[in-house]
Design a protein around this motif. Structure first.
Motif, PDB file in Angstrom:
ATOM      1  N   ALA A  87      -5.009  -5.313  -0.177  1.00 15.28           N
ATOM      2  CA  ALA A  87      -3.718  -5.066   0.185  1.00 15.28           C
ATOM      3  C   ALA A  87      -3.315  -3.400   0.530  1.00 15.28           C
ATOM      4  CB  ALA A  87      -2.692  -5.745  -0.638  1.00 15.28           C
ATOM      5  N   PHE A  88      -4.234  -2.776   0.134  1.00 14.42           N
ATOM      6  CA  PHE A  88      -4.112  -1.386   0.318  1.00 14.42           C
ATOM      7  C   PHE A  88      -5.041  -0.532   1.029  1.00 14.42           C
ATOM      8  CE2 PHE A  88      -1.741  -2.927  -3.810  1.00 14.42           C
ATOM      9  CZ  PHE A  88      -0.450  -2.346  -3.502  1.00 14.42           C
ATOM     10  N   VAL A  89      -6.118  -1.107   1.091  1.00 14.03           N
ATOM     11  CA  VAL A  89      -7.241  -0.384   1.577  1.00 14.03           C
ATOM     12  C   VAL A  89      -8.378  -1.305   1.899  1.00 14.03           C
ATOM     13  CG1 VAL A  89      -8.526   0.174  -0.345  1.00 14.03           C
ATOM     14  CG2 VAL A  89      -8.676   1.847   1.530  1.00 14.03           C
ATOM     15  N   VAL A 130      -2.540   3.713   5.345  1.00 14.10           N
ATOM     16  CA  VAL A 130      -1.317   3.324   5.842  1.00 14.10           C
ATOM     17  C   VAL A 130      -1.685   2.498   6.985  1.00 14.10           C
ATOM     18  CG1 VAL A 130       0.831   4.345   7.332  1.00 14.10           C
ATOM     19  CG2 VAL A 130      -0.078   5.316   5.082  1.00 14.10           C
ATOM     20  N   ALA A 131      -2.855   2.784   8.002  1.00 13.89           N
ATOM     21  CA  ALA A 131      -3.022   2.062   9.208  1.00 13.89           C
ATOM     22  C   ALA A 131      -3.548   0.584   8.724  1.00 13.89           C
ATOM     23  CB  ALA A 131      -4.006   2.799  10.058  1.00 13.89           C
ATOM     24  N   HIS A 132      -4.110   0.699   7.721  1.00 11.86           N
ATOM     25  CA  HIS A 132      -4.604  -0.547   7.123  1.00 11.86           C
ATOM     26  C   HIS A 132      -3.343  -1.662   6.632  1.00 11.86           C
ATOM     27  CE1 HIS A 132      -7.196  -3.618   4.888  1.00 11.86           C
ATOM     28  NE2 HIS A 132      -6.262  -3.631   3.970  1.00 11.86           N
ATOM     29  N   TRP A 133      -2.511  -0.872   5.995  1.00  9.33           N
ATOM     30  CA  TRP A 133      -1.235  -1.603   5.734  1.00  9.33           C
ATOM     31  C   TRP A 133      -0.562  -2.232   6.804  1.00  9.33           C
ATOM     32  CZ3 TRP A 133       1.857   2.435   2.490  1.00  9.33           C
ATOM     33  CH2 TRP A 133       1.155   2.874   1.511  1.00  9.33           C
ATOM     34  N   VAL A 134      -0.504  -1.532   7.788  1.00  7.12           N
ATOM     35  CA  VAL A 134       0.415  -2.160   9.033  1.00  7.12           C
ATOM     36  C   VAL A 134      -0.258  -2.830  10.114  1.00  7.12           C
ATOM     37  CG1 VAL A 134       1.826  -1.590  10.824  1.00  7.12           C
ATOM     38  CG2 VAL A 134       2.099  -0.253   8.434  1.00  7.12           C
ATOM     39  N   THR A 172       5.746   3.726  12.799  1.00 13.57           N
ATOM     40  CA  THR A 172       5.493   3.627  11.232  1.00 13.57           C
ATOM     41  C   THR A 172       4.179   4.345  11.043  1.00 13.57           C
ATOM     42  OG1 THR A 172       6.871   1.905  10.813  1.00 13.57           O
ATOM     43  CG2 THR A 172       5.732   2.521   9.153  1.00 13.57           C
ATOM     44  N   VAL A 173       3.024   3.943  11.640  1.00 11.54           N
ATOM     45  CA  VAL A 173       1.667   4.354  11.356  1.00 11.54           C
ATOM     46  C   VAL A 173       1.514   5.902  11.647  1.00 11.54           C
ATOM     47  CG1 VAL A 173      -0.883   4.053  11.746  1.00 11.54           C
ATOM     48  CG2 VAL A 173       0.894   1.935  11.329  1.00 11.54           C
ATOM     49  N   VAL A 174       2.270   6.048  12.784  1.00 10.84           N
ATOM     50  CA  VAL A 174       1.944   7.468  13.564  1.00 10.84           C
ATOM     51  C   VAL A 174       3.002   8.490  13.055  1.00 10.84           C
ATOM     52  CG1 VAL A 174       1.445   8.981  15.639  1.00 10.84           C
ATOM     53  CG2 VAL A 174       0.415   6.462  15.405  1.00 10.84           C
ATOM     54  N   SER A 219       3.324   9.004   2.137  1.00 12.86           N
ATOM     55  CA  SER A 219       2.863  10.172   3.043  1.00 12.86           C
ATOM     56  C   SER A 219       3.327  11.335   2.423  1.00 12.86           C
ATOM     57  CB  SER A 219       3.350  10.074   4.530  1.00 12.86           C
ATOM     58  OG  SER A 219       2.700  11.069   5.195  1.00 12.86           O
ATOM     59  N   PHE A 220       4.632  11.497   2.014  1.00 14.32           N
ATOM     60  CA  PHE A 220       5.293  12.617   1.479  1.00 14.32           C
ATOM     61  C   PHE A 220       4.503  13.002   0.166  1.00 14.32           C
ATOM     62  CE2 PHE A 220       8.126  15.038  -1.001  1.00 14.32           C
ATOM     63  CZ  PHE A 220       8.681  16.091  -0.213  1.00 14.32           C
ATOM     64  N   ALA A 221       4.570  12.273  -0.607  1.00 18.09           N
ATOM     65  CA  ALA A 221       3.929  12.330  -2.013  1.00 18.09           C
ATOM     66  C   ALA A 221       2.426  12.684  -2.052  1.00 18.09           C
ATOM     67  CB  ALA A 221       4.002  10.982  -2.645  1.00 18.09           C
ATOM     68  N   LEU A 222       1.649  12.011  -0.934  1.00 14.39           N
ATOM     69  CA  LEU A 222       0.123  12.409  -1.013  1.00 14.39           C
ATOM     70  C   LEU A 222      -0.034  13.802  -0.453  1.00 14.39           C
ATOM     71  CD1 LEU A 222      -2.200  10.766  -2.267  1.00 14.39           C
ATOM     72  CD2 LEU A 222      -0.137   9.530  -2.258  1.00 14.39           C
TER      73      LEU A 222
END
Length: 441
Positions: A75-77, A148-152, A170-172, A372-375
């Protein structure tokens, strides 16, 4: 699977168009900086091409588009089935009944990863160590973009929920915009920000870059259909409509607010419209592209000024254009998504859809922006602690091109005429007391 030559030819063309967008971005950003920083700004985009390409081939495609076999983790990667792209050789990727070589599909997706990373650089113009930036690009692509690209777009949790993101709002754009905000906050303001003029040094360069971005964006959006069909045509037309309308809307805002329309405004407005239509281009009617473009041009024209009120130095307005425009485009689908291949549940409120899709279009931007902000904050802090992320104040005042790269963007010291070299007088610019040097006449 049989390879469709028409689809393959179009996707090769679209891939080249999207790759061209990163040099176009380099020109766009380079013209917006001061003359003493233009080369460094452009090099940051070209560095992204190098590092992200290597990372994508080694493991990026695999982490984005393969299934690791574990439902929770997947689900995440993604997994490791396509490391080095060896498993993609002599295979085909299916899209709507047609096929293209899997390596063509991978190359197309690679260009999206490249420009996403390059977009972030605009927030930190004039002040980043080049080596630190190179390291950041590889790390950020690995721990932020690929997941993130994997998520979407892969088989991740947002994809399973049913989020709509046709070509990367969203991804970009939201992803890059949130990262740009975090990086700008970690690095701090430029020396002299809000006290010295930091206007674009070369507006013709900005317009050239904007034109190349506009041109390449047709591959970005229409190519995301992965086929030659009516939806690709819809995405193509909507891209043109939104860009043109947004450019006009930005000019109207400038004229009303400031009393004059500018070349920087038309370039920025066009990019804002392109950003906003990206997630929606294949899902909305042409009339809706006009609405999205008008809203994006006006909203982003006002949003770029927020950095002065909030006190963060987003040098080239990545947050105001890409994050704000991306959110506007993504959320608009909750209202305007119409066709051609959405079921009733996925349509917007104006077309009889329910609140679920609107909720998803809100959830996606929030989740991606927060991640994205946190990482990015953590990555930037670690790099800053390990090797230092920002150049020294004296080097920044002198100019990062000469201090970091031993080059200047414009050599105006000599004029050649009839084979005779005539040296023109050079007027020494005033510098900060800490960098001033005695000049002998």
């Amino acid at each position: 699977m049989k390879i469709d030559s028409g689809t393959t030819a179009w996707m090769l063309t679209a891939t080249a168009l999207v790759l061209l967008m990163t040099p176009g971005l380099a020109l766009f950003y380079g013209g917006m900086t001061r003359a003493k920083s233009v080369l460094n700004m452009m090099l940051m985009s070209f560095a992204s091409i190098i590092t992200v390409t290597v990372a994508w081939v080694l493991y990026g495609h695999s982490l984005t588009f393969t299934d690791n076999g574990n439902g929770i983790v997947n689900a995440f990667v993604g997994g490791f089935d396509a490391l080095g792209l060896q498993s993609l050789v002599d295979t085909a990727t299916k899209a709507d009944g047609t096929g293209m070589p899997s390596l063509v599909y991978s190359a197309f997706q690679l260009t999206f990863a490249v420009i996403t990373v390059a977009l972030i650089s605009g927030a930190v113009a004039d002040r980043v160590k080049f080596g630190a930036w190179v390291l950041f690009t590889g790390v950020w692509a690995t721990v932020v973009y690929f997941p993130v690209a994997h998520w979407v777009w892969g088989s991740g949790w947002l994809f399973d929920l049913g989020i709509e993101d046709f070509a990367g709002g969203t991804v970009v754009h939201i992803n890059a915009g949130a990262a740009a905000l975090a990086l700008a906050l970690v690095l701090g303001r430029r020396v002299g920000w809000r006290k010295e003029p930091m206007r674009p040094h070369n507006l013709p360069l900005v317009l050239l870059g904007a034109g190349l971005l506009w041109f390449g964006w047709f591959g970005f959006n229409a190519g995301s259909e992965l086929a030659v069909d009516g939806t690709a045509g819809l995405a193509f037309m909507n891209t043109q409509i939104a860009a043109a309308v947004a450019a006009g809307a930005w000019l109207v805002v400038e004229k009303i607010r400031d009393g004059h329309a500018t070349s920087l405004g038309v370039a920025s407005g066009a990019v804002a419209g392109l950003v906003a239509i990206t997630p929606a281009c294949g899902f909305v009617d042409p009339w809706a592209a006009i609405v999205i473009g008008a809203l994006a041009g006006a909203a982003c024209a006002f949003a770029v000024g927020l950095k002065y009120r909030l006190g963060f130095d987003d040098s080239l307005d990545v947050v105001g254009v890409h994050m704000v425009g991306g959110v506007l485009g993504a959320v608009s689908l909750g209202f305007l998504a119409a066709y051609p291949f959405l079921d009733q549940q996925g349509k917007g409120l104006l077309y009889g859809g329910g609140l679920r899709q609107l909720g998803l279009q809100l959830l996606g931007p929030v989740a991606v922006a927060a991640y994205s902000f946190a990482l990015t904050w953590v990555i930037a802090k670690v790099i800053d602690r390990v090797m230092g992320f920002r150049i020294g104040a004296d080097d920044e005042v002198t100019g990062i091109d000469i201090t970091s790269h031993a080059e200047t963007g414009y050599d105006l010291g000599t004029v050649h005429a009839s084979g005779v070299t005539v040296r023109t007088p050079v007027v020494a610019a005033k510098t900060a007391p800490s960098t001033a040097k005695k000049v002998d006449a």
